[in-house]
Write a protein that holds these residues in place. Structure first.
Motif, PDB file in Angstrom:
ATOM      1  N   LYS A  41      53.217  91.632  -6.149  1.00  0.00           N
ATOM      2  CA  LYS A  41      53.091  90.359  -5.457  1.00  0.00           C
ATOM      3  C   LYS A  41      51.623  89.979  -5.300  1.00  0.00           C
ATOM      4  O   LYS A  41      51.243  88.824  -5.515  1.00  0.00           O
ATOM      5  CB  LYS A  41      53.773  90.423  -4.086  1.00  0.00           C
ATOM      6  CG  LYS A  41      53.774  89.090  -3.374  1.00  0.00           C
ATOM      7  CD  LYS A  41      54.571  89.127  -2.087  1.00  0.00           C
ATOM      8  CE  LYS A  41      54.562  87.753  -1.444  1.00  0.00           C
ATOM      9  NZ  LYS A  41      55.309  87.710  -0.197  1.00  0.00           N
ATOM     10  N   GLU A 109      61.874  75.878   5.571  1.00  0.00           N
ATOM     11  CA  GLU A 109      60.649  76.612   5.255  1.00  0.00           C
ATOM     12  C   GLU A 109      60.430  76.796   3.751  1.00  0.00           C
ATOM     13  O   GLU A 109      59.329  77.113   3.321  1.00  0.00           O
ATOM     14  CB  GLU A 109      60.587  77.959   5.982  1.00  0.00           C
ATOM     15  CG  GLU A 109      61.663  78.950   5.598  1.00  0.00           C
ATOM     16  CD  GLU A 109      62.916  78.856   6.471  1.00  0.00           C
ATOM     17  OE1 GLU A 109      63.785  79.721   6.311  1.00  0.00           O
ATOM     18  OE2 GLU A 109      63.024  77.931   7.287  1.00  0.00           O
ATOM     19  N   LEU A 110      61.471  76.586   2.938  1.00  0.00           N
ATOM     20  CA  LEU A 110      61.333  76.737   1.490  1.00  0.00           C
ATOM     21  C   LEU A 110      61.290  75.398   0.752  1.00  0.00           C
ATOM     22  O   LEU A 110      61.156  75.368  -0.468  1.00  0.00           O
ATOM     23  CB  LEU A 110      62.473  77.590   0.941  1.00  0.00           C
ATOM     24  CG  LEU A 110      62.529  79.041   1.420  1.00  0.00           C
ATOM     25  CD1 LEU A 110      63.730  79.750   0.830  1.00  0.00           C
ATOM     26  CD2 LEU A 110      61.244  79.772   1.072  1.00  0.00           C
ATOM     27  N   LYS A 111      61.375  74.290   1.481  1.00  0.00           N
ATOM     28  CA  LYS A 111      61.448  72.977   0.822  1.00  0.00           C
ATOM     29  C   LYS A 111      60.214  72.662  -0.016  1.00  0.00           C
ATOM     30  O   LYS A 111      60.332  72.105  -1.102  1.00  0.00           O
ATOM     31  CB  LYS A 111      61.692  71.874   1.847  1.00  0.00           C
ATOM     32  CG  LYS A 111      63.135  71.811   2.253  1.00  0.00           C
ATOM     33  CD  LYS A 111      63.449  70.593   3.069  1.00  0.00           C
ATOM     34  CE  LYS A 111      64.943  70.670   3.393  1.00  0.00           C
ATOM     35  NZ  LYS A 111      65.466  69.470   3.918  1.00  0.00           N
ATOM     36  N   ILE A 113      58.211  74.766  -1.551  1.00  0.00           N
ATOM     37  CA  ILE A 113      58.277  75.602  -2.760  1.00  0.00           C
ATOM     38  C   ILE A 113      59.291  75.009  -3.725  1.00  0.00           C
ATOM     39  O   ILE A 113      59.008  74.828  -4.912  1.00  0.00           O
ATOM     40  CB  ILE A 113      58.633  77.062  -2.404  1.00  0.00           C
ATOM     41  CG1 ILE A 113      57.500  77.685  -1.588  1.00  0.00           C
ATOM     42  CG2 ILE A 113      58.919  77.878  -3.668  1.00  0.00           C
ATOM     43  CD1 ILE A 113      57.829  79.032  -0.996  1.00  0.00           C
ATOM     44  N   ALA A 114      60.457  74.653  -3.216  1.00  0.00           N
ATOM     45  CA  ALA A 114      61.510  74.081  -4.055  1.00  0.00           C
ATOM     46  C   ALA A 114      61.066  72.758  -4.675  1.00  0.00           C
ATOM     47  O   ALA A 114      61.388  72.467  -5.833  1.00  0.00           O
ATOM     48  CB  ALA A 114      62.784  73.898  -3.248  1.00  0.00           C
ATOM     49  N   SER A 115      60.324  71.961  -3.916  1.00  0.00           N
ATOM     50  CA  SER A 115      59.890  70.671  -4.458  1.00  0.00           C
ATOM     51  C   SER A 115      58.941  70.864  -5.639  1.00  0.00           C
ATOM     52  O   SER A 115      59.030  70.148  -6.633  1.00  0.00           O
ATOM     53  CB  SER A 115      59.259  69.800  -3.377  1.00  0.00           C
ATOM     54  OG  SER A 115      58.040  70.343  -2.942  1.00  0.00           O
ATOM     55  N   PHE A 116      58.036  71.848  -5.566  1.00  0.00           N
ATOM     56  CA  PHE A 116      57.157  72.119  -6.707  1.00  0.00           C
ATOM     57  C   PHE A 116      57.952  72.670  -7.892  1.00  0.00           C
ATOM     58  O   PHE A 116      57.633  72.377  -9.049  1.00  0.00           O
ATOM     59  CB  PHE A 116      56.033  73.092  -6.320  1.00  0.00           C
ATOM     60  CG  PHE A 116      54.840  72.401  -5.726  1.00  0.00           C
ATOM     61  CD1 PHE A 116      53.850  71.864  -6.533  1.00  0.00           C
ATOM     62  CD2 PHE A 116      54.723  72.271  -4.353  1.00  0.00           C
ATOM     63  CE1 PHE A 116      52.751  71.221  -5.992  1.00  0.00           C
ATOM     64  CE2 PHE A 116      53.627  71.633  -3.793  1.00  0.00           C
ATOM     65  CZ  PHE A 116      52.642  71.096  -4.609  1.00  0.00           C
ATOM     66  N   GLN A 117      58.980  73.448  -7.617  1.00  0.00           N
ATOM     67  CA  GLN A 117      59.811  73.969  -8.698  1.00  0.00           C
ATOM     68  C   GLN A 117      60.555  72.827  -9.397  1.00  0.00           C
ATOM     69  O   GLN A 117      60.620  72.782 -10.628  1.00  0.00           O
ATOM     70  CB  GLN A 117      60.762  75.029  -8.158  1.00  0.00           C
ATOM     71  CG  GLN A 117      60.017  76.278  -7.728  1.00  0.00           C
ATOM     72  CD  GLN A 117      60.865  77.278  -6.976  1.00  0.00           C
ATOM     73  OE1 GLN A 117      61.959  76.969  -6.510  1.00  0.00           O
ATOM     74  NE2 GLN A 117      60.345  78.492  -6.844  1.00  0.00           N
TER      75      GLN A 117
END
Length: 149
Positions: A41, A109-111, A113-117
């Motif tokens: 990581k 909290e993951l939105k 990250i998901a948006s960049f994906q």
């Protein structure tokens, strides 16, 4: 990358202690579950923060295109068409991934990250569609014996 390159990369990641794996049997089949280590990581996050210098696979494709004029005319079309076919397969897979990803519920909290994906998938779709269109236009020009310039 092909299967042999993938195997070599996984072996290297294991040897560097960046990933580990557990073996198990599921439905009568031997399987492996890979996990990233703390060192992996750290290495990944360091790599992620470095500037982007090149796109190796794309550079190889451009090199092949650059020298395409050295091939006989009857060999150019099949080479270009086979690449267009590869692009279509990638496009289909990405469109499927986009459809699936848009329907996944993501915690707050993951939105980001998901948006960049999702944006990455969208960029890939648009880039591949551009390439397909560009190479099809090139084939049309080659097949109509229009002068390339």
């Amino acid at each position: 990358i092909d299967i042999e390159e993938r195997k070599a990369l996984i072996k290297k990641l294991i040897n560097e202690n960046y990933i580990t794996y557990d073996e198990f049997v599921e439905s009568g089949k031997n399987k492996k579950k890979y996990s990233i280590t703390a060192a992996g990581k750290e290495f990944f996050l360091n790599w992620l923060s470095q500037p982007i210098h090149s796109a190796t696979e794309h550079n190889r494709i451009l090199t092949k295109l650059f020298f395409m004029g050295m091939l006989s005319p009857e060999k150019r079309t099949p080479v270009i068409q086979s690449y267009i076919d590869v692009l279509h397969k990638k496009l289909d897979a990405l469109n499927s991934s986009m459809h699936t990803a848009k329907n996944v519920k993501v915690s707050d909290e993951l939105k980001i990250i998901a948006s960049f994906q999702l944006e990455t998938i969208l960029l890939s779709i648009q880039s591949i569609q551009f390439e397909i269109d560009w190479y099809n236009t090139l084939l049309d020009r080659i097949n109509t014996e229009e002068e390339l310039s």
